[in-house]
Design a protein around this motif. Structure first.
Motif, PDB file in Angstrom:
ATOM      1  N   ASP A   1       0.835  -1.165  -0.114  1.00 22.10           N
ATOM      2  CA  ASP A   1       0.066  -0.028  -0.013  1.00 22.10           C
ATOM      3  C   ASP A   1       0.758   1.338  -0.124  1.00 22.10           C
TER       4      ASP A   1
ATOM      5  N   GLN B   1       0.359   4.491   0.325  1.00 26.65           N
ATOM      6  CA  GLN B   1       0.053   5.513   1.249  1.00 26.65           C
ATOM      7  C   GLN B   1       0.522   4.895   2.648  1.00 26.65           C
ATOM      8  N   GLN B   2      -0.080   3.627   3.120  1.00 28.17           N
ATOM      9  CA  GLN B   2       0.337   3.049   4.418  1.00 28.17           C
ATOM     10  C   GLN B   2       1.395   2.643   4.681  1.00 28.17           C
ATOM     11  N   ASP B   3       2.048   1.621   3.635  1.00 29.14           N
ATOM     12  CA  ASP B   3       3.122   0.952   3.871  1.00 29.14           C
ATOM     13  C   ASP B   3       4.372   1.744   3.494  1.00 29.14           C
TER      14      ASP B   3
ATOM     15  N   ALA C   1       3.322   6.827   4.795  1.00 25.16           N
ATOM     16  CA  ALA C   1       3.042   7.054   6.115  1.00 25.16           C
ATOM     17  C   ALA C   1       4.198   6.457   7.011  1.00 25.16           C
TER      18      ALA C   1
END
Length: 180
Positions: free
Chosen positions: A17, A19-21, A24
């Motif tokens: 991901d 954005q998340q992995d 962010a």
């Protein structure tokens, strides 16, 4: 975390991901292995989901550099076709090429992650360089003879660890057709 212990383990690049992995977690610079990470040894193609993921990550501001132990013309042609910088003859697991590649794209060890399909080259090199290191399942089972021998040892070291998102209910989004 040990040298041979990947920070994350994914089924394929498109399962990460963006954005998340990555973003962010402060990871805005990605070093990518080539053979069986983004280019299948079986058909010598970049799978559609991998190409789409690379485009989405670029659009999100992620910077890339290819890092390969290979030095043949094919890796240079691939880098040119993807419009990505390349550090060839990397001599992974030594970290020197990773430091150079990260610097080429404006990264630091803290903002850079090495992503590849081999514990003994990609993951060790990433950790020796002071970076996060993500392991991917190889795109194809076809590989160089010496790599196939190491794959058996890798499997024993990974034990029962399964790649993400093996237990994730939306695993189909990370298939050949989808982009995670």
């Amino acid at each position: 975390m040990g040298l041979l212990d990947p920070d994350r383990y994914y089924a394929r690049l498109s399962c990460i991901d963006i954005q998340q992995d990555l973003l962010a977690c402060g990871l805005s610079h990605v070093l990518l292995d080539i053979d069986n990470t983004i280019l299948s040894r079986q058909d010598h193609q970049v799978p559609r989901d991998v190409a789409l993921w690379l485009g989405q990550a670029r659009d999100a501001g992620v910077k890339f550099c290819l890092v390969s132990n290979n030095w043949h013309q094919g890796v240079h042609e691939l880098a040119q076709s993807l419009e990505l910088p390349l550090v060839a003859k990397a001599l992974k697991p030594f970290p020197f090429a990773l430091w150079r590649a990260s610097s080429l794209i404006g990264g630091t060890p803290r903002t850079t992650v090495m992503i590849g399909d081999q514990l003994f080259t990609d993951i060790v090199a990433g950790h020796l360089a002071g970076m996060k290191a993500f392991l991917l399942l190889p795109l194809a089972e076809q590989d160089l003879r010496h790599t196939l021998i190491l794959r058996n040892l890798e499997r024993s070291l990974l034990g029962k660890r399964q790649p993400e998102p093996a237990a994730w209910s939306k695993a189909s989004e990370c298939s050949d057709e989808g982009v995670g």
